[in-house]
Design an enzyme around this catalytic site. Structure first.
Site, PDB file in Angstrom:
ATOM      1  N   THR A   1       0.810  -1.212   0.000  1.00 45.13           N
ATOM      2  CA  THR A   1       0.000   0.000   0.000  1.00 45.13           C
ATOM      3  C   THR A   1       0.850   1.271   0.000  1.00 45.13           C
ATOM      4  O   THR A   1       0.533   2.212  -0.745  1.00 45.13           O
ATOM      5  CB  THR A   1      -0.983  -0.013   1.182  1.00 45.13           C
ATOM      6  OG1 THR A   1      -1.797  -1.188   1.074  1.00 45.13           O
ATOM      7  CG2 THR A   1      -1.874   1.221   1.188  1.00 45.13           C
TER       8      THR A   1
ATOM      9  N   GLU B   1       0.670   9.400  -5.846  1.00 45.22           N
ATOM     10  CA  GLU B   1       1.175  10.767  -5.639  1.00 45.22           C
ATOM     11  C   GLU B   1       1.979  11.216  -6.854  1.00 45.22           C
ATOM     12  O   GLU B   1       1.832  12.347  -7.320  1.00 45.22           O
ATOM     13  CB  GLU B   1       2.048  10.825  -4.376  1.00 45.22           C
ATOM     14  CG  GLU B   1       1.272  10.778  -3.098  1.00 45.22           C
ATOM     15  CD  GLU B   1       0.738  12.134  -2.663  1.00 45.22           C
ATOM     16  OE1 GLU B   1       1.081  13.166  -3.274  1.00 45.22           O
ATOM     17  OE2 GLU B   1      -0.032  12.149  -1.708  1.00 45.22           O
TER      18      GLU B   1
ATOM     19  N   HIS C   1      -6.974   0.271  -1.310  1.00 45.29           N
ATOM     20  CA  HIS C   1      -6.149  -0.746  -1.960  1.00 45.29           C
ATOM     21  C   HIS C   1      -7.013  -2.000  -2.055  1.00 45.29           C
ATOM     22  O   HIS C   1      -7.201  -2.710  -1.079  1.00 45.29           O
ATOM     23  CB  HIS C   1      -4.891  -0.994  -1.132  1.00 45.29           C
ATOM     24  CG  HIS C   1      -3.826  -1.717  -1.886  1.00 45.29           C
ATOM     25  ND1 HIS C   1      -2.532  -1.744  -1.444  1.00 45.29           N
ATOM     26  CD2 HIS C   1      -3.845  -2.430  -3.039  1.00 45.29           C
ATOM     27  CE1 HIS C   1      -1.803  -2.458  -2.285  1.00 45.29           C
ATOM     28  NE2 HIS C   1      -2.582  -2.874  -3.262  1.00 45.29           N
TER      29      HIS C   1
END
Length: 97
Positions: free
Chosen positions: A6, A14, A40
């Protein structure tokens, strides 16, 4: 576990948001992350290609809101929203001193 973790998925998401606005913020400006919502949803084994896309969905002054999605060859790996704020790079860094 030999899967995409994750934290790495978040880093890819990002990076996709940064890339989405690259060249559009003006000289001396950048953006910094302020909020993340990331689900996730499925494991991806190490070595499988994961594609992460970010779409700028909202602009509210200096606040940018992105929808992010990640897929591999089997389907959706994750999705969410990332908020960033546009800052003057030098002013931002000067405040850290």
């Amino acid at each position: 576990m030999p899967v995409l973790g994750t934290p790495r998925l978040l880093a890819l998401a990002e990076a996709a948001t940064v890339e989405a606005v690259a060249g559009h913020l003006g000289d001396g400006r950048t953006s910094v992350g302020t909020r993340v919502e990331l689900e996730h949803r499925a494991a991806s084994p190490v070595g499988v290609r994961v594609t992460v896309e970010a779409e700028l969905e909202e602009v509210d002054g200096k606040r940018l809101v992105f929808g992010v999605s990640a897929v591999d060859e089997r389907g959706v790996v994750g999705n969410g929203r990332i908020e960033r704020v546009v800052v003057e790079r030098e002013r931002f860094l000067a405040r850290l001193q």
